[in-house]
Design a protein around this motif. Structure first.
Motif, mmCIF file in Angstrom:
data_model
loop_
_atom_site.group_PDB
_atom_site.id
_atom_site.type_symbol
_atom_site.label_atom_id
_atom_site.label_comp_id
_atom_site.label_asym_id
_atom_site.label_seq_id
_atom_site.Cartn_x
_atom_site.Cartn_y
_atom_site.Cartn_z
ATOM 1 N N LYS A 59 33.134 104.460 -63.899
ATOM 2 C CA LYS A 59 32.005 104.785 -63.929
ATOM 3 C C LYS A 59 31.706 105.573 -62.470
ATOM 4 O O LYS A 59 30.812 106.422 -62.440
ATOM 5 N N PHE A 60 32.558 105.206 -61.453
ATOM 6 C CA PHE A 60 32.316 105.958 -59.987
ATOM 7 C C PHE A 60 33.551 106.227 -59.275
ATOM 8 O O PHE A 60 33.450 107.114 -58.434
ATOM 9 N N ALA A 61 34.611 105.896 -60.004
ATOM 10 C CA ALA A 61 36.010 106.203 -59.446
ATOM 11 C C ALA A 61 36.944 106.093 -60.243
ATOM 12 O O ALA A 61 37.339 105.063 -60.560
ATOM 13 N N GLY A 62 37.423 107.238 -60.574
ATOM 14 C CA GLY A 62 38.271 107.671 -61.786
ATOM 15 C C GLY A 62 39.626 107.585 -61.405
ATOM 16 O O GLY A 62 40.703 106.870 -61.513
ATOM 17 N N PRO A 63 39.984 108.913 -60.600
ATOM 18 C CA PRO A 63 41.314 109.015 -60.060
ATOM 19 C C PRO A 63 41.488 108.111 -58.907
ATOM 20 O O PRO A 63 40.708 107.365 -57.960
ATOM 21 N N GLN A 64 42.949 107.731 -59.060
ATOM 22 C CA GLN A 64 43.456 106.976 -57.804
ATOM 23 C C GLN A 64 42.978 107.318 -56.455
ATOM 24 O O GLN A 64 42.692 106.190 -55.387
ATOM 25 N N TYR A 65 43.156 108.328 -56.007
ATOM 26 C CA TYR A 65 42.454 108.964 -54.807
ATOM 27 C C TYR A 65 41.127 108.322 -54.359
ATOM 28 O O TYR A 65 40.829 108.156 -53.437
ATOM 29 N N VAL A 66 40.214 108.421 -55.245
ATOM 30 C CA VAL A 66 38.962 108.013 -55.157
ATOM 31 C C VAL A 66 38.906 106.506 -54.948
ATOM 32 O O VAL A 66 38.235 105.970 -54.092
ATOM 33 N N ILE A 67 39.849 106.029 -55.997
ATOM 34 C CA ILE A 67 39.646 104.288 -55.820
ATOM 35 C C ILE A 67 40.109 104.046 -54.313
ATOM 36 O O ILE A 67 39.522 103.000 -53.812
ATOM 37 N N LYS A 68 41.248 104.520 -54.059
ATOM 38 C CA LYS A 68 41.662 103.968 -52.525
ATOM 39 C C LYS A 68 40.658 104.388 -51.420
ATOM 40 O O LYS A 68 40.770 103.649 -50.730
ATOM 41 N N GLN A 69 40.086 105.547 -51.689
ATOM 42 C CA GLN A 69 39.006 105.858 -50.629
ATOM 43 C C GLN A 69 38.072 104.904 -50.663
ATOM 44 O O GLN A 69 37.533 104.536 -49.655
ATOM 45 N N LYS A 70 37.435 104.335 -51.907
ATOM 46 C CA LYS A 70 36.333 103.429 -51.814
ATOM 47 C C LYS A 70 36.907 102.138 -51.202
ATOM 48 O O LYS A 70 35.996 101.336 -50.485
ATOM 49 N N ILE A 71 38.168 101.734 -51.315
ATOM 50 C CA ILE A 71 38.748 100.488 -50.800
ATOM 51 C C ILE A 71 38.710 100.803 -49.469
ATOM 52 O O ILE A 71 38.358 99.818 -48.600
ATOM 53 N N THR A 72 39.308 101.803 -48.894
ATOM 54 C CA THR A 72 39.418 102.086 -47.458
ATOM 55 C C THR A 72 38.046 102.109 -46.835
ATOM 56 O O THR A 72 38.055 101.701 -45.616
ATOM 57 N N ASP A 73 37.091 102.602 -47.471
ATOM 58 C CA ASP A 73 35.808 102.644 -46.892
ATOM 59 C C ASP A 73 35.255 101.348 -46.445
ATOM 60 O O ASP A 73 34.379 100.893 -45.476
ATOM 61 N N LEU A 74 35.721 100.361 -47.162
ATOM 62 C CA LEU A 74 35.499 98.738 -47.083
ATOM 63 C C LEU A 74 36.203 98.106 -46.279
ATOM 64 O O LEU A 74 35.663 97.184 -45.430
ATOM 65 N N GLY A 370 23.530 98.928 -51.950
ATOM 66 C CA GLY A 370 23.013 97.537 -51.592
ATOM 67 C C GLY A 370 23.656 97.444 -50.249
ATOM 68 O O GLY A 370 24.214 97.959 -49.633
ATOM 69 N N LYS A 371 23.528 95.959 -50.090
ATOM 70 C CA LYS A 371 24.157 95.165 -48.563
ATOM 71 C C LYS A 371 25.560 95.476 -48.918
ATOM 72 O O LYS A 371 26.193 95.068 -49.937
ATOM 73 N N LYS A 372 26.374 96.275 -48.022
ATOM 74 C CA LYS A 372 27.832 96.317 -48.050
ATOM 75 C C LYS A 372 28.419 95.055 -47.620
ATOM 76 O O LYS A 372 28.210 94.116 -46.479
ATOM 77 N N PRO A 373 29.503 94.972 -48.327
ATOM 78 C CA PRO A 373 30.425 93.633 -48.326
ATOM 79 C C PRO A 373 31.138 93.580 -46.918
ATOM 80 O O PRO A 373 31.570 94.810 -46.372
ATOM 81 N N THR A 374 31.309 92.541 -46.190
ATOM 82 C CA THR A 374 32.113 92.833 -44.950
ATOM 83 C C THR A 374 33.210 93.007 -45.158
ATOM 84 O O THR A 374 33.930 92.566 -46.290
ATOM 85 N N PRO A 375 34.156 93.612 -44.378
ATOM 86 C CA PRO A 375 35.546 93.910 -44.586
ATOM 87 C C PRO A 375 36.558 92.412 -44.768
ATOM 88 O O PRO A 375 37.454 92.641 -45.571
ATOM 89 N N VAL A 376 35.891 91.593 -44.208
ATOM 90 C CA VAL A 376 36.681 90.090 -44.401
ATOM 91 C C VAL A 376 36.493 89.586 -45.885
ATOM 92 O O VAL A 376 37.560 89.429 -46.496
ATOM 93 N N PHE A 377 35.366 89.788 -46.430
ATOM 94 C CA PHE A 377 34.994 89.373 -47.789
ATOM 95 C C PHE A 377 35.586 90.242 -48.718
ATOM 96 O O PHE A 377 36.369 89.907 -49.635
ATOM 97 N N ALA A 378 35.617 91.583 -48.393
ATOM 98 C CA ALA A 378 36.181 92.652 -49.336
ATOM 99 C C ALA A 378 37.500 92.311 -49.482
ATOM 100 O O ALA A 378 38.093 92.336 -50.615
ATOM 101 N N LYS A 379 38.463 92.267 -48.371
ATOM 102 C CA LYS A 379 39.986 92.165 -48.354
ATOM 103 C C LYS A 379 40.196 90.749 -49.103
ATOM 104 O O LYS A 379 41.305 90.877 -50.106
ATOM 105 N N LYS A 380 39.611 89.707 -48.957
ATOM 106 C CA LYS A 380 39.799 88.732 -49.684
ATOM 107 C C LYS A 380 39.668 88.637 -51.032
ATOM 108 O O LYS A 380 40.418 88.253 -51.897
ATOM 109 N N ALA A 381 38.542 89.586 -51.562
ATOM 110 C CA ALA A 381 38.430 89.558 -52.973
ATOM 111 C C ALA A 381 39.568 90.517 -53.606
ATOM 112 O O ALA A 381 39.893 90.272 -54.723
ATOM 113 N N LEU A 382 39.890 91.390 -52.774
ATOM 114 C CA LEU A 382 41.044 92.513 -53.287
ATOM 115 C C LEU A 382 42.422 91.750 -53.343
ATOM 116 O O LEU A 382 42.950 91.860 -54.312
#
Length: 579
Positions: A59-74, A370-382
């Motif tokens: 719904k918000f990130a289809g191609p891999q480069y967009v997905i990867k950028q979303k992850i990198t931003d977090l 909304g509230k941005k997840p912390t890098p620690v939380f987001a990495k653990k989730a991923l």
């Protein structure tokens, strides 16, 4: 001299194919001994090339480069590298390939992203040169080793070409801000060099089944349809595939080359005549009827040009559709590769990856802000998500595997799990088999290409991929799921084992907000129980139990049909009890 050249040519051909290389023999794909081979394969979608719908980011990130950028931003670049390392290490392992072989697959299609093998043109230090990366080759080497150990063919598929080969951007990781494959000679040259490098590396390995040189090109060159479906000539596509073939043949005369048309692989206008003696045509098939007319054009090409055809990609539908599609192509001596192996929370595949709750929080943030997840939380989730991709952590779908193999050969049913009496039998654990044999449901398949609308087969999109509608269940006792959206005259069959000839009572656990349901049981010999009315319970989550008395069963195996004379209720389980 001509005779000598001919003898040398024949001997070379026998030597090459005698090692076991798949190759064209007229309209057939055969092995080194000339034996016809029907490829039964699975595409490893999502491993090298991520697509948003597989990760629930579409719904918000289809191609891999967009997905990867979303992850990198977090989580930043270093942590993103850690995630992708774990994701790729866990995504496909030897255990995955061993499992595929055990289930009946004899081949694997590897969707490759070029950027695991070579740099993008904009990152090359010297224009026109190619920097080769070991990561992609190492992944391919390992996969080939696992396939060879299982005597499975590996078909290499360039899924994401330099620049991207289609306007359907998610498929090939196409970045619209950069020149596509078709808009850049440098990208096309890199693709040609890529295939020559690949062919040089694998030219002597007989477990490489073929080179699928460009996946689903969908681009308008002269036509009006953006995805190339009305192209009459397809000149650039033909020219590129000819150039790639020449590059491969300069180093590898052994392997089968697989070509695709425009319009997601199916528009072959202008592609003929063929330019190599060891070619097969691929076509892709989704969401249309499984009648011979649906593949007639490809059958005509096979006859007219004396060339093999292969269903290079298909799937994303119900078990009924899977069975019918595979039956159709195999009855016409066509091999297949279904798609894909692993997706998050899905029923229409052989393996479902669990969506961990913390990853859901990331999805909601990416979608709604909304509230941005912390890098620690987001990495653990991923990292937990990456862990979930291991074959030992996914949910294997026995009903899908059964539909793709056993049900193609027979309409006989078999137990989903063992049901020994007395005991509870959960409604969703009905027999394995197709519609009209293991169950009867009125909506069992999606033909949206032909009908113009998506048709749900399992309205709850849970647990199984048959036509039966299944939802999560919140009753105190359950297996986590319930049968819902029950319609009049639908039914489910269960194989049960009774230790003796006996009369049982059957406790039916159900719920219904308003409708009054009605059902009876039928035994294999045609005997029917009395019918029982199921009064409304006052809510879909308000569960009640009602007793159907005096049901006679034989010693040993009994096949029981639960026939819904009147639907509108939810069924959790029925318990067969001693009187």
């Amino acid at each position: 001299m001509k005779k000598l050249a001919l003898i040398v040519s024949v001997l070379f051909s026998i030597t090459s194919f005698g090692q076991g290389f798949l190759h064209r023999n007229g309209q057939d794909i055969v092995d080194g001994n000339g034996k016809n081979v029907i490829l039964r394969g699975l595409g490893l979608g999502g491993w090298m090339v991520q697509e948003g719908y597989m990760l629930k980011t579409d719904k918000f990130a289809g191609p891999q480069y967009v997905i990867k950028q979303k992850i990198t931003d977090l989580i930043g670049e270093k942590s993103t590298e850690d995630f992708y390392k774990a994701y790729k290490e866990n995504g496909i392992t030897k255990r995955d390939i061993d499992s595929l072989a055990t289930w009946g697959f004899n081949s694997v299609r590897l969707p490759m992203h070029y950027n695991l093998y070579t740099l993008p043109i904009e990152k090359e230090k010297v224009a026109g040169e190619n920097t080769w990366l070991e990561e992609g080759f190492t992944m391919t080497d390992n996969l080939l080793k696992w396939c060879a150990a299982n005597k499975m063919y590996l078909i290499l598929d360039l899924h994401a070409s330099p620049g991207g080969q289609g306007r359907d951007a998610n498929i090939s990781d196409y970045d619209t801000t950069k020149p596509s494959l078709w808009e850049s000679e440098a990208n096309r040259n890199k693709m040609i060099a890529f295939w020559k490098k690949v062919a040089l590396r694998y030219k002597d390995n007989p477990w490489i089944g073929g080179y699928d040189i460009i996946n689903e090109p969908n681009w308008n060159f002269t036509g009006t349809n953006n995805n190339g479906c009305d192209e009459a000539l397809n000149g650039p596509l033909r020219e590129l595939q000819v150039d790639v073939t020449k590059a491969i043949r300069a180093v590898d005369t052994n392997h089968l080359i697989i070509i695709e048309g425009n319009c997601w692989g199916n528009n072959y206008n202008g592609i003929f005549p063929l330019w190599d003696d060891n070619i097969a045509l691929s076509f892709h098939k989704y969401w249309n009827h499984n009648r011979k007319g649906a593949i007639q054009k490809m059958l005509d090409y096979r006859t007219q040009y004396n060339v093999p055809i292969w269903l290079g990609e298909s799937g994303e539908n119900s078990n009924v559709w899977f069975k019918d599609a595979i039956s159709l192509v195999e009855s016409n001596n066509i091999g297949w590769a279904f798609w894909p192996m692993k997706k998050i929370e899905n029923i229409a595949g052989i393996a479902s990856v669990t969506k961990n709750p913390d990853y859901e929080i990331l999805l909601q943030y990416w979608k709604n802000g909304g509230k941005k997840p912390t890098p620690v939380f987001a990495k653990k989730a991923l990292m937990q998500l990456a862990e979930n991709y291991k074959i030992e952590n996914v949910t294997i779908k026995p009903d899908v595997i059964d539909a793709m193999f056993r049900q193609v050969q027979t309409n006989e049913t078999k137990a989903y799990i063992k049901h020994n009496l007395p005991g509870k039998i959960f409604a969703t654990e009905y027999d394995l088999g197709t519609n009209g044999f293991a169950y009867f449901d009125k909506d069992v398949v999606n033909y949206k290409v032909d009908t113009g609308a998506f048709e749900e087969w399992n309205k709850g999109n849970s647990m199984r991929n048959d036509g039966v509608d299944i939802l999560p269940c919140t009753d105190v006792i359950s297996n986590g799921f319930q049968v819902s959206f029950i319609e009049n005259e639908e039914w489910l069959q269960f194989t049960v084992n009774s230790k003796s000839k006996k009369t049982y009572d059957v406790a039916i656990r159900y719920s219904s907000s308003k409708a009054e349901g009605k059902l009876h049981l039928e035994i294999e010999n045609g005997k029917k129980s009395s019918s029982i009315i199921l009064p409304a319970t006052g809510g879909d989550t308000i569960w009640k139990t009602i007793i159907l008395s005096s049901v006679d069963l034989n010693i040993g195996i009994n096949k029981i049909k639960v026939v819904f004379e009147k639907g509108g209720f939810n069924l959790n389980y029925f318990e067969i009890r001693k009187k």
